[in-house]
Design an enzyme around this catalytic site. Structure first.
Site, PDB file in Angstrom:
ATOM      1  N   HIS A 160       0.822  -1.210   0.000  1.00  0.00           N
ATOM      2  CA  HIS A 160       0.000   0.000   0.000  1.00  0.00           C
ATOM      3  C   HIS A 160       0.859   1.266   0.000  1.00  0.00           C
ATOM      4  CE1 HIS A 160      -3.276  -2.538   2.156  1.00  0.00           C
ATOM      5  NE2 HIS A 160      -3.678  -2.313   0.916  1.00  0.00           N
ATOM      6  N   CYS A 260      -3.042   0.051  10.104  1.00  0.00           N
ATOM      7  CA  CYS A 260      -4.057  -0.821   9.493  1.00  0.00           C
ATOM      8  C   CYS A 260      -5.098  -1.337  10.472  1.00  0.00           C
ATOM      9  CB  CYS A 260      -3.385  -1.995   8.798  1.00  0.00           C
ATOM     10  SG  CYS A 260      -2.583  -3.094   9.958  1.00  0.00           S
TER      11      CYS A 260
END
Ligand code: CIR
Length: 269
Positions: A160, A260
């Protein structure tokens, strides 16, 4: 600030591991590490709300990927990994119950929240164009957020955008001095919108991903003394409190970053 977190699936050992060398995940240790994360968050935000675990989705503790909260708006993601589709459903319900204005991304958009970096003190939102997130999501995010500028950035390496990159505050970006971070550094250098930001490299891949539970507090993971020293100096200089969380090794094995495991909700929401 409040925080939304999700229980750890009993199936967490089956989480997707693509970027990191495959190593068996110790689910009991992961529970302890998650507990430490939540306890630290509880000490720094007004409320931590936990959505129950979902054993059908081994990756569902990575709640950040399922929604992006900008002010009072929650944009529900369409996870880019097929096995993660559906994780967003209870998260959307929870955000709606909390009074946020819920908007949804529609096909063909795919987006993981780990690809979305909101730059503090600006109306700029960077969206990583990665294996999980596509250009259609940038267009749809922009349409949902007319008062923001949503800018796509190619993510050439790593999972990411935020795996090797976060903002420390409204002046400073942190980047990991690893392949993914260096590639992003050159992408970011070409963005005029970021001209006012200082870019600081930290040696460790995990340590450039910090969590900001308030505008005074910074959470980082331990495990790299050199990176810790860089963060200590930056935080001291800026009057920020640095909180060190023992490295969440079991989450790192599943390519998870610090950000996250929560969605932060600004106070007005
Ligand atoms: C995945 O591959 O989707 C998960 N194993 C890791 C997701 C980590 N998400 C994040 O850091 N925002």
């Amino acid at each position: 600030m409040r925080a939304l977190v999700r229980g750890l699936a009993s199936t967490f050992a089956d989480a997707i591991c693509i970027e990191s060398p495959v190593q068996p995940i110790d689910v009991q240790l992961a529970q302890q590490q998650k507990h430490a994360y939540v306890e630290l968050l509880k000490s720094l935000v007004h409320e931590v709300i936990e959505i129950p675990a979902d054993n059908k989705h081994p990756d569902s503790c990575f709640i950040e990927d399922t929604a992006v909260v900008v002010g009072r708006t929650a944009i529900i993601a369409r996870p880019g990994a097929a096995s993660r589709l559906g994780e967003e459903v209870p998260v959307a319900e929870a955000l709606q119950k909390l009074g946020l204005e819920v908007k949804r991304l529609e096909a063909p958009a795919t987006l993981d929240g780990g690809d979305v970096l909101q730059l503090p003190g600006t109306n700029l939102i960077l969206v990583g164009l990665s294996k999980r997130t596509n250009a259609a999501s940038v267009e749809q995010m922009q349409a949902h957020l007319p008062n923001h500028r949503v800018v796509g950035v190619s993510v050439d390496h790593g999972l990411h955008l935020k795996s090797p990159l976060t903002a420390l505050d409204s002046t400073t970006l942190l980047l990991a001095d690893v392949e993914a971070g260096r590639a992003l550094a050159s992408r970011l250098a070409a963005l005029p919108e970021l001209a006012g930001f200082k870019r600081v490299m930290v040696p460790d891949a995990v340590c450039a991903n910090v969590l900001l539970p308030s505008d005074r507090d910074v959470i980082m993971q331990t495990g790299c003394p050199e990176s810790e020293a860089v963060l200590e100096a930056l935080c001291l200089d800026r009057g920020l409190a640095l909180h060190k969380l023992p490295r969440m090794t079991e989450f790192v094995k599943a390519d998870g970053a610090l950000t996250c495991c929560s969605i932060l909700l600004p106070e007005a929401t």
